[in-house]
Design an enzyme around this catalytic site. Structure first.
Site, PDB file in Angstrom:
ATOM      1  N   CYS A   4       0.685  -1.269  -0.111  1.00 23.71           N
ATOM      2  CA  CYS A   4      -0.057   0.060  -0.033  1.00 23.71           C
ATOM      3  C   CYS A   4       0.779   1.208   0.042  1.00 23.71           C
ATOM      4  CB  CYS A   4      -0.884   0.138   1.190  1.00 23.71           C
ATOM      5  SG  CYS A   4      -1.616   1.589   1.481  1.00 23.71           S
ATOM      6  N   CYS A   7       0.540   3.259   3.134  1.00 20.98           N
ATOM      7  CA  CYS A   7       1.235   2.690   4.383  1.00 20.98           C
ATOM      8  C   CYS A   7       2.710   2.873   4.185  1.00 20.98           C
ATOM      9  CB  CYS A   7       0.899   1.291   4.362  1.00 20.98           C
ATOM     10  SG  CYS A   7      -0.922   0.810   5.114  1.00 20.98           S
ATOM     11  N   ASP A  30      -0.512  16.653  -0.969  1.00 20.79           N
ATOM     12  CA  ASP A  30      -1.107  15.925  -2.090  1.00 20.79           C
ATOM     13  C   ASP A  30       0.087  16.221  -3.292  1.00 20.79           C
ATOM     14  OD1 ASP A  30      -3.818  14.460  -3.459  1.00 20.79           O
ATOM     15  OD2 ASP A  30      -2.400  15.056  -4.735  1.00 20.79           O
ATOM     16  N   HIS A  46      -4.666   0.626   8.194  1.00 21.75           N
ATOM     17  CA  HIS A  46      -4.685   0.459   6.809  1.00 21.75           C
ATOM     18  C   HIS A  46      -6.212  -0.117   6.618  1.00 21.75           C
ATOM     19  CE1 HIS A  46      -4.398  -0.406   2.524  1.00 21.75           C
ATOM     20  NE2 HIS A  46      -5.229  -1.565   2.768  1.00 21.75           N
ATOM     21  N   ASN A  85     -13.115  10.326  -1.653  1.00 19.70           N
ATOM     22  CA  ASN A  85     -13.546   9.565  -2.863  1.00 19.70           C
ATOM     23  C   ASN A  85     -13.767   8.205  -2.229  1.00 19.70           C
ATOM     24  OD1 ASN A  85     -13.276  11.702  -4.495  1.00 19.70           O
ATOM     25  ND2 ASN A  85     -11.154  11.618  -4.717  1.00 19.70           N
ATOM     26  N   HIS A  98      -8.604   7.995   2.779  1.00 24.07           N
ATOM     27  CA  HIS A  98      -8.098   9.375   3.149  1.00 24.07           C
ATOM     28  C   HIS A  98      -8.801  10.331   2.921  1.00 24.07           C
ATOM     29  CE1 HIS A  98      -7.348   8.037  -1.212  1.00 24.07           C
ATOM     30  NE2 HIS A  98      -7.488   9.239  -1.477  1.00 24.07           N
ATOM     31  N   HIS A 100      -9.202  14.343   1.673  1.00 25.96           N
ATOM     32  CA  HIS A 100      -8.372  15.450   1.194  1.00 25.96           C
ATOM     33  C   HIS A 100      -8.982  16.598   1.786  1.00 25.96           C
ATOM     34  CE1 HIS A 100      -7.775  13.532  -2.911  1.00 25.96           C
ATOM     35  NE2 HIS A 100      -8.520  12.701  -2.651  1.00 25.96           N
TER      36      HIS A 100
HETATM   37  P1  5GP Z   1      -7.962   9.546  -4.500  1.00 26.66           P
HETATM   38  O1  5GP Z   1      -8.249   9.915  -6.032  1.00 26.66           O
HETATM   39  O2  5GP Z   1      -7.480   8.246  -4.194  1.00 26.66           O
HETATM   40  O3  5GP Z   1      -9.039  10.130  -3.636  1.00 26.66           O
HETATM   41  O4  5GP Z   1      -6.665  10.464  -4.142  1.00 26.66           O
HETATM   42  C1  5GP Z   1      -5.480  10.128  -4.169  1.00 26.66           C
HETATM   43  C2  5GP Z   1      -4.400  11.207  -4.034  1.00 26.66           C
HETATM   44  O5  5GP Z   1      -3.180  10.832  -3.707  1.00 26.66           O
HETATM   45  C3  5GP Z   1      -4.271  12.064  -5.366  1.00 26.66           C
HETATM   46  O6  5GP Z   1      -4.794  13.136  -5.231  1.00 26.66           O
HETATM   47  C4  5GP Z   1      -2.938  12.016  -5.777  1.00 26.66           C
HETATM   48  O7  5GP Z   1      -2.581  13.302  -6.310  1.00 26.66           O
HETATM   49  C5  5GP Z   1      -2.056  11.577  -4.544  1.00 26.66           C
HETATM   50  N1  5GP Z   1      -1.114  10.934  -4.492  1.00 26.66           N
HETATM   51  C6  5GP Z   1      -0.958   9.684  -5.324  1.00 26.66           C
HETATM   52  N2  5GP Z   1       0.506   9.320  -5.078  1.00 26.66           N
HETATM   53  C7  5GP Z   1       0.980   9.884  -4.226  1.00 26.66           C
HETATM   54  C8  5GP Z   1       2.374  10.022  -3.713  1.00 26.66           C
HETATM   55  O8  5GP Z   1       3.149   9.362  -3.910  1.00 26.66           O
HETATM   56  N3  5GP Z   1       2.409  10.988  -2.844  1.00 26.66           N
HETATM   57  C9  5GP Z   1       1.543  12.136  -2.529  1.00 26.66           C
HETATM   58  N4  5GP Z   1       2.115  13.027  -1.679  1.00 26.66           N
HETATM   59  N5  5GP Z   1       0.350  12.157  -3.075  1.00 26.66           N
HETATM   60  C10 5GP Z   1       0.102  11.036  -3.802  1.00 26.66           C
HETATM   61 ZN    ZN Z   2      -2.447   1.423   3.665  1.00 25.61          ZN
END
Ligand code: 5GP
Ligand code: ZN
Length: 109
Positions: A4, A7, A30, A46, A85, A98, A100
């Protein structure tokens, strides 16, 4: 969860721009911000999605910590948006629960 992404960010094997951490949550910027301030707050346990969350204490803690980070760490006094989401249909790409936090400008609907 060894495979993950979030994680790994919590344990530090993948770097992140941390803004807050305590015993239950970890918050970091982000990597592709969609607002001037865009931070993710994740539980240290997790849980893949909100739909999998069963623990009201964990969920309550997460929301209270979101508010703490937004107000006291990010100084979003003018207000902010919280987005969770859920699963592919909701746009979830990382399957570790998570929230945002988006702010720093007047957000359109
Ligand atoms: P989701 O679409 O799952 O709600 O949001 C995942 C978020 O994680 C996205 O906004 C994406 O930009 C962010 N994200 C994905 N990979 C990484 C990473 O390696 N580091 C950071 N800081 N953010 C990430
Ligand atoms: Zn996790």
């Amino acid at each position: 969860m060894s495979d993950c992404l979030f994680c790994k960010i919590i344990e530090g094997s993948i770097p992140s721009d941390k803004v807050y951490e305590d015993n239950t949550v970890y918050a970091f910027k982000d990597i592709h911000p969609k607002a001037p301030t865009h931070v993710l707050v994740i539980p240290k346990t997790h849980i893949p999605t909100l739909a999998d969350a069963q623990d009201p204490t964990m969920l309550g803690e997460l929301m209270l910590k979101v508010n703490h980070v937004a107000n006291d760490v990010l100084n979003l006094e003018a207000g902010y948006r919280v987005v969770i989401n859920v699963r592919e249909g909701g746009g979830q790409e990382v399957f570790h629960l998570h929230a945002h936090i988006l702010g720093g400008k007047k957000l359109p609907f």
